[in-house]
Design a protein around this motif. Structure first.
Motif: not given
Length: 850
Positions: A418-423, A442-446, A477-479, A494-501
């Motif tokens: 997540f830090r990599r996509i800040v900004g 997206v998290a806020r909307n949920l 999932a939103a994160l 790629l995000g799917m692999d991060d989420a599974r981990r």
């Protein structure tokens, strides 16, 4: 212009150009702003004396010029201070000196006042008071100037000034949507920019606590390290602002898309395989703005504590935290170092205790400096993993917790990806937020779907969320749904692999892990089916049902999809997209419930429902027969029962009408107008209708094209325009009259206009694509086009289709911010030959490029 003015103007221009040219070599903002100020000081002083101004008056610099720094094309704010109100002769002389200042080529902001007038104006206007706070003598009577300084200091109420400036700061932040992460920030006015730093120094100076970061550190309001950080960030923002001015050759404080690349290149950033130079610049900017926002919060709290001392009566929360005047406070400065898990616990406590409205400056500072303690060992600790899940599972305060964690860099330290996509910027022409801010949106909307006070916004989503167990899985999932943006490759995979981990590390069950992974992998699938495929085709619904497998996955994907589209841009979401998604959800749910997709059953249900509506309007029992006998199954499957009933009422006695029939109403979805056209079919009909809407600047959201058995076109359009809500009755009458007349005319249509691309589309050009392929049954062809949006684009496409006599059966018009992705169901003899297909595709590409 006088000889004196010409001489001084040339001298000033040469001196300023010399200093700006030298900046490319030394790159020191303070040196340039000071040098420019000295140039102006020297010229104004010379003009003042050469013009023979009275010795008892004074020329005073105020505002940024008074602060002692002048940017290349900033205004020069001056106060002509007088010992007494001027007489007529003196007034004429003052007007002449002001005109001389303008003749020098400066953007002068001036006022002419006595000391009493200055005090009166400052008492009535906080802006004047702030300007005088930074007053500096340029030339003239020092005694008079010193009197002004003393009087202003005596009149200053530091507490009132603090409250006024913090309120002003809040209003300014609200204007910029309370975020520093706008894709085109104002480096001066946006949250976290130069103005925020100036506010701190203003309130500190008014309270006589210091007028520099070093002095504030000496008073203990910030640490020496924080003072150095603020100095560095201020220098970085000044550097950007200087480069903006020099590049634009005028006052320009906005980092708009057009200038981001040249500014980035001037700072040494270069394009790489995965990212533009401008993206590196903007990510650096956002990180700096984030640090400024955080340090400003600490400073404002400390200054407020000095100005408004309150008795501290700590209320123990637990052995680690106290509540102090509604803020959470650490019991000792070393808490986060000694007990690292407290860095997560503090956010959980704020969720659990509604009386807490924030953190004390001591807590913020300690947390900010201790964040580096969140390392691999911290992330492996089962207790910390449980705490993080507890934050997501809390009954309230989740959105605030995630935003605070991101602001303090705790979220990015705990989730390194997540830090990599800040900004990180997104140049896809429809996202208006950086990746991290979009994710939090997206998290806020949920989260809003769970709150009764927001149930009126999206009632169906709120209803589904109320019955959805474990909504915190959707927040996970939103994160992760966009966490892999910018890495190269498919971010969903790629995000799917991060989420599974993440799920495995946090001991989620296999079923919960499977749901989160599915949502991240397929977070774009539902919108793709709803907006690009033919939902009247039972096979499309069956395939989608096979993908989602059960109601839980379907509901979760629907909620995430709505929250995701809403979180991209205010321009992207509309009621039509909402209806498409809801229709897909309901149709898929019926299939998952055991109802086999059946065109015959769906046709019968829609016809029966339409007939019930027609009876309410008193139509004779068989009035619909003449029209319905001319309509095939495709018509009934592509139209709602309400649309069928409305069109039947309008057309049941006009089945063989000689003149065009155009009927218009407010769209049942609650947005835009629904326009139905019934006319003897003709080759260029779609083109002619698009031409009319293009001339009226209407946006077409959807088009259903149908040909009856007796050779009539029955076409339905959903169109929108900004002023519909104000005068829709007049617009309805206008469309019905003008479009009917246009369709009755044999006049040649004008060529499509070459509409101007938006500034965003020009800066980040999108390569148009055309894809033409037969559908699975080989009966029709699917034509998919993607391009940057502009006025008249659909008319240009329609013109090419008309030229090649391509028959249009349905059109899905999808606008994603500045980009369009349209899908047409077509057929025609020209499509049976490879060579003519290629010619058609080439001309379509030319039309998209125009």
């Amino acid at each position: 212009m006088t000889t004196l003015a010409l001489t001084l103007k040339e001298e000033l221009k040469a001196a300023r150009q010399h200093e700006m040219a030298a900046y490319a070599g030394h790159g020191r903002p303070e040196r340039l702003t000071t040098a420019l100020r000295q140039c102006v000081d020297r010229i104004l002083s010379q003009a003042w004396h050469d013009y023979g101004m009275p010795e008892r008056s004074a020329l005073v610099a105020v505002g940024g010029y008074g602060r002692g720094e002048l940017f290349p094309y900033s205004d020069v704010d001056v106060l002509i201070l007088l010992p007494a109100p001027p007489n007529a002769q003196e007034q004429a002389q003052l007007e002449e000196i002001v005109q001389l200042f303008w003749d020098l080529g400066l953007e002068i902001g001036h006022s002419i006042r006595t000391i009493d007038e200055c005090l009166s104006e400052s008492a009535a206007d906080i802006t004047v008071q702030t300007s005088l706070l930074e007053a500096r003598l340029v030339t003239g009577s020092r005694g008079l100037f010193n009197q002004l300084v003393v009087k202003c200091r005596e009149a200053m109420d530091p507490q009132a000034f603090f409250l006024a400036k913090t309120l002003e700061l809040q209003q300014r932040h609200a204007k910029y949507e309370d975020t520093a992460y706008s894709l085109e920030p104002n480096c001066k006015e946006s949250p976290g920019g130069l103005r925020d730093l100036q506010v701190i120094l203003w309130v500190a100076k008014a309270a006589q606590l210091g007028d520099s970061w070093r002095k504030l550190a000496e008073r203990g309001l910030i640490t020496p390290t924080e003072a150095r950080q603020l100095t560095q960030k201020e220098r970085a923002f000044k550097d950007i602002r200087i480069r903006l001015h020099i590049h634009a050759k005028r006052r320009e404080d906005r980092l708009v898309f057009d200038v981001q690349t040249p500014i980035a290149q001037s700072l040494g950033f270069k394009n790489t395989e995965t990212r533009r130079a401008s993206e590196y610049l903007m990510q650096r900017y956002y990180w700096a703005a984030k640090a400024v926002t955080q340090l400003n919060t600490i400073l404002l709290q400390n200054i407020e504590a000095q100005l408004f001392p309150q008795p501290t009566c700590p209320l123990a929360i637990n052995p680690r935290f106290n509540e102090v005047n509604g803020l959470i406070d650490i019991v000792r400065d070393e808490l986060f170092t000694d007990t690292p898990s407290a860095m997560l616990e503090v956010f959980l406590l704020m969720e659990q205790r509604s009386s807490l409205r924030g953190m004390t400056a001591r807590t913020l500072r300690a947390l900010w400096h201790a964040r580096f303690g969140i390392d691999a060992g911290f992330r492996r600790d089962p207790a910390n993993r449980a705490l993080f899940l507890s934050i997501l599972q809390a009954p309230e305060g989740i959105t605030h917790a995630l935003r605070r964690m991101n602001q303090l860099s705790i979220l990015g330290r705990y989730l390194p990806n997540f830090r990599r996509i800040v900004g990180q910027m997104q140049h896809d022409l429809f996202h208006v937020y950086t990746v991290d801010q979009h994710i939090l949106m997206v998290a806020r909307n949920l989260r809003r779907f769970t709150m009764s006070e927001h149930a009126h916004e999206y009632p169906f989503c709120s209803q589904l969320m109320a019955n959805f167990a474990q909504p915190w899985l959707l927040y996970i999932a939103a994160l992760f749904h966009d966490i892999a943006k910018g890495r190269g490759g498919d971010h969903s995979k790629l995000g799917m692999d991060d989420a599974r981990r993440f799920c495995r590390e946090h001991a989620l069950s296999d079923a919960d892990t499977a749901l989160v992974v599915f949502l991240v992998e397929h977070h774009l699938s539902m919108s793709h089916v709803a907006q690009k495929q033919d939902m009247s085709d039972p096979d499309v619904i069956s395939d989608f049902a096979a993908l989602v497998k059960d109601e839980r996955h379907l509901t979760a994907l629907y909620l995430l999809t709505v929250a995701d589209i809403r979180g991209t841009s205010p321009k992207v979401w509309n009621a039509w997209k909402g209806k498409l998604l809801e229709d897909l959800y309901r149709m898929t749910l019926r299939v998952l419930g055991g109802e086999a997709p059946s065109a015959d059953r769906e046709l019968k249900n829609r016809q029966d429902e339409a007939l019930k509506t027609l009876r309410l309007y008193g139509l004779p029992e068989h009035a619909h027969d003449a029209l319905w006998q001319q309509l095939d199954v495709a018509y009934f499957l592509r139209h709602d029962a309400s649309d069928i009933a409305w069109q039947t009422r309008m057309l049941y006695n006009r089945v063989n009408a000689d003149a065009p029939v155009v009927k218009c109403r407010l769209a049942p979805i609650g947005e835009g107008l629904q326009v139905t056209v019934f006319i003897k079919d003709q080759p260029d009909l779609f083109m002619r209708i698009c031409s009319y809407f293009e001339r009226k600047n209407f946006s077409i959201l959807d088009a259903k094209i149908h040909t009856t058995r007796n050779g009539y076109a029955l076409d339905t359009f959903l169109v929108t325009e900004p002023n519909f809500a104000n005068n829709y009755r007049d617009i309805i009458n206008l469309i019905e009259h003008e479009l009917s007349r246009s369709l009755s005319s044999d006049d040649a249509l004008p060529p499509p206009r070459k509409g101007r691309l938006s500034r965003l589309s020009r800066t980040f050009p999108f390569t148009p694509t055309v894809d033409l392929r037969p559908d699975e049954r080989g009966q029709y062809y699917l034509l998919s086009v993607s391009a940057s949006d502009r006025n008249g684009l659909l008319y240009s496409i329609a013109s090419v289709l008309a030229k090649y006599r391509v028959n249009l059966h349905t059109a899905k018009i999808l606008t994603l911010g500045e980009r369009v992705e349209d899908v047409f169901l077509v057929d025609g003899p020209v499509l049976q030959h490879a060579r003519s297909q290629i010619q058609l595709e080439r001309e379509l590409l030319d039309a998209l490029h125009a």
